[in-house]
Design a protein around this motif. Structure first.
Motif, PDB file in Angstrom:
ATOM      1  N   GLU A  13       0.850  -1.185   0.000  1.00  0.00           N
ATOM      2  CA  GLU A  13       0.000   0.000   0.000  1.00  0.00           C
ATOM      3  C   GLU A  13       0.891   1.242   0.000  1.00  0.00           C
ATOM      4  N   PRO A  14       0.813   2.093  -1.030  1.00  0.00           N
ATOM      5  CA  PRO A  14      -0.009   1.949  -2.235  1.00  0.00           C
ATOM      6  C   PRO A  14       0.526   0.827  -3.132  1.00  0.00           C
ATOM      7  N   SER A  15      -0.300   0.398  -4.074  1.00  0.00           N
ATOM      8  CA  SER A  15       0.020  -0.762  -4.878  1.00  0.00           C
ATOM      9  C   SER A  15      -0.044  -0.438  -6.364  1.00  0.00           C
ATOM     10  N   SER A  16       1.029  -0.747  -7.089  1.00  0.00           N
ATOM     11  CA  SER A  16       0.987  -0.574  -8.546  1.00  0.00           C
ATOM     12  C   SER A  16      -0.002  -1.560  -9.164  1.00  0.00           C
ATOM     13  N   THR A  17      -0.210  -2.702  -8.504  1.00  0.00           N
ATOM     14  CA  THR A  17      -1.202  -3.673  -8.980  1.00  0.00           C
ATOM     15  C   THR A  17      -2.592  -3.072  -8.933  1.00  0.00           C
ATOM     16  N   ARG A  18      -2.935  -2.422  -7.832  1.00  0.00           N
ATOM     17  CA  ARG A  18      -4.241  -1.776  -7.712  1.00  0.00           C
ATOM     18  C   ARG A  18      -4.363  -0.627  -8.717  1.00  0.00           C
ATOM     19  N   LEU A  19      -3.278   0.108  -8.925  1.00  0.00           N
ATOM     20  CA  LEU A  19      -3.312   1.198  -9.895  1.00  0.00           C
ATOM     21  C   LEU A  19      -3.609   0.673 -11.288  1.00  0.00           C
ATOM     22  N   LEU A  20      -2.941  -0.407 -11.688  1.00  0.00           N
ATOM     23  CA  LEU A  20      -3.204  -0.985 -13.002  1.00  0.00           C
ATOM     24  C   LEU A  20      -4.631  -1.502 -13.087  1.00  0.00           C
ATOM     25  N   ALA A  21      -5.107  -2.153 -12.036  1.00  0.00           N
ATOM     26  CA  ALA A  21      -6.474  -2.684 -12.031  1.00  0.00           C
ATOM     27  C   ALA A  21      -7.496  -1.567 -12.216  1.00  0.00           C
ATOM     28  N   ASP A  22      -7.302  -0.465 -11.512  1.00  0.00           N
ATOM     29  CA  ASP A  22      -8.241   0.663 -11.626  1.00  0.00           C
ATOM     30  C   ASP A  22      -8.213   1.265 -13.026  1.00  0.00           C
ATOM     31  N   ARG A  23      -7.037   1.357 -13.610  1.00  0.00           N
ATOM     32  CA  ARG A  23      -6.950   1.941 -14.949  1.00  0.00           C
ATOM     33  C   ARG A  23      -7.554   1.018 -16.000  1.00  0.00           C
ATOM     34  N   LEU A  24      -7.404  -0.273 -15.839  1.00  0.00           N
ATOM     35  CA  LEU A  24      -8.027  -1.209 -16.773  1.00  0.00           C
ATOM     36  C   LEU A  24      -9.551  -1.125 -16.682  1.00  0.00           C
ATOM     37  N   ALA A  25     -10.063  -1.048 -15.465  1.00  0.00           N
ATOM     38  CA  ALA A  25     -11.519  -0.937 -15.299  1.00  0.00           C
ATOM     39  C   ALA A  25     -12.033   0.364 -15.909  1.00  0.00           C
ATOM     40  N   ALA A  26     -11.316   1.459 -15.689  1.00  0.00           N
ATOM     41  CA  ALA A  26     -11.737   2.745 -16.248  1.00  0.00           C
ATOM     42  C   ALA A  26     -11.733   2.704 -17.777  1.00  0.00           C
ATOM     43  N   ALA A  27     -10.747   2.022 -18.357  1.00  0.00           N
ATOM     44  CA  ALA A  27     -10.698   1.900 -19.818  1.00  0.00           C
ATOM     45  C   ALA A  27     -11.869   1.083 -20.338  1.00  0.00           C
ATOM     46  N   ALA A  28     -12.237   0.039 -19.623  1.00  0.00           N
ATOM     47  CA  ALA A  28     -13.392  -0.769 -20.040  1.00  0.00           C
ATOM     48  C   ALA A  28     -14.683   0.035 -19.951  1.00  0.00           C
ATOM     49  N   VAL A  29     -14.838   0.786 -18.880  1.00  0.00           N
ATOM     50  CA  VAL A  29     -16.038   1.616 -18.729  1.00  0.00           C
ATOM     51  C   VAL A  29     -16.121   2.638 -19.859  1.00  0.00           C
ATOM     52  N   ALA A  30     -14.986   3.256 -20.180  1.00  0.00           N
ATOM     53  CA  ALA A  30     -14.965   4.260 -21.244  1.00  0.00           C
ATOM     54  C   ALA A  30     -15.309   3.652 -22.598  1.00  0.00           C
ATOM     55  N   ALA A  31     -14.977   2.382 -22.792  1.00  0.00           N
ATOM     56  CA  ALA A  31     -15.206   1.733 -24.085  1.00  0.00           C
ATOM     57  C   ALA A  31     -16.591   1.113 -24.210  1.00  0.00           C
ATOM     58  N   ARG A 167      -5.861   0.785 -22.970  1.00  0.00           N
ATOM     59  CA  ARG A 167      -7.054   1.115 -23.762  1.00  0.00           C
ATOM     60  C   ARG A 167      -7.492  -0.083 -24.598  1.00  0.00           C
ATOM     61  N   ARG A 168      -6.535  -0.803 -25.174  1.00  0.00           N
ATOM     62  CA  ARG A 168      -6.890  -1.979 -25.981  1.00  0.00           C
ATOM     63  C   ARG A 168      -7.510  -3.065 -25.110  1.00  0.00           C
ATOM     64  N   GLY A 169      -6.937  -3.301 -23.928  1.00  0.00           N
ATOM     65  CA  GLY A 169      -7.520  -4.287 -23.019  1.00  0.00           C
ATOM     66  C   GLY A 169      -8.924  -3.897 -22.591  1.00  0.00           C
ATOM     67  N   GLY A 170      -9.124  -2.620 -22.287  1.00  0.00           N
ATOM     68  CA  GLY A 170     -10.453  -2.156 -21.908  1.00  0.00           C
ATOM     69  C   GLY A 170     -11.461  -2.322 -23.031  1.00  0.00           C
ATOM     70  N   ALA A 171     -11.031  -2.037 -24.265  1.00  0.00           N
ATOM     71  CA  ALA A 171     -11.914  -2.209 -25.418  1.00  0.00           C
ATOM     72  C   ALA A 171     -12.273  -3.674 -25.623  1.00  0.00           C
ATOM     73  N   ASP A 172     -11.299  -4.559 -25.434  1.00  0.00           N
ATOM     74  CA  ASP A 172     -11.563  -5.995 -25.552  1.00  0.00           C
ATOM     75  C   ASP A 172     -12.610  -6.440 -24.532  1.00  0.00           C
TER      76      ASP A 172
END
Length: 205
Positions: A13-31, A167-172
């Protein structure tokens, strides 16, 4: 309402894993192509606070209320973002143990976006040889793009490359949600949480 469950197995804590997870989720929501006014909910499951509960469940086959709630969050979602740090060329023991205590059919046809973090890019293949086969065994609908973030990827020179992968992962994942054949799951389908006070009380009579 569309729900995305974000499972983060980061241990710091803080976690780069959590940061990546949040960004992937945000990319999926945006897509996501949702109707105007439609709600998209992101629900996060941090495994670090559940570590003792996960181990207890492995030893006793009984889930604590907190662990049962976390599993219900995952099972009832429309899609899952699953991100783990890489240890010894594989997913963390906590991440694997969480999957081990879930029912083997719980993720059938679930759209899943995989992510991992590690110190160097040498660990990136763990996504393909260590994570993807596990989710294939669970019959999850894992999207083609998996996202690995090494320490250097968070730097200024590599940030654009990582952003593009996210962004590509979120779009997928957004596409997989729209094409999903998964049947809606209900909490009642999960194993009941054992009330140990009642169990011990029954032994005294």
């Amino acid at each position: 309402m569309t729900t995305i469950a974000v499972v983060s197995a980061g241990l710091s804590e803080p976690s780069s894993t959590r940061l990546l997870a949040d960004r992937l989720a945000a990319a999926a929501v945006a897509a996501l192509d949702v109707d105007p006014g439609a709600e998209v909910q992101v629900r996060t499951v941090d495994l670090r606070p559940l570590a003792h509960d996960v181990i207890d469940a492995m030893l006793t086959r009984f889930s604590s209320p907190a662990l049962a709630e976390a599993m219900a969050t995952v099972v009832e979602a429309d899609a899952v973002v699953f991100v783990t740090p890489v240890f010894t060329a594989g997913m963390s023991g906590l991440a694997k143990s969480f999957l081990d205590v879930m029912d083997k059919d719980a993720l059938t046809d679930m759209p899943v976006l995989l992510g991992a973090t590690g110190g160097t890019a040498r660990h990136s293949l763990a996504l393909e040889h260590a994570l993807r086969p596990v989710f294939a065994y669970l019959r999850a609908a894992v999207v083609p793009t998996a996202v690995f973030a090494a320490t250097d990827d968070w730097g200024s020179d590599e940030a654009g490359v990582l952003d593009a992968r996210i962004r590509r992962g979120g779009a997928d994942l957004a596409w997989a949600i729209g094409a999903s054949r998964r049947q809606s799951q209900q909490t009642g389908a999960l194993p009941a949480v054992t009330d140990f006070a009642a169990l011990l009380g029954g032994l005294r009579h």
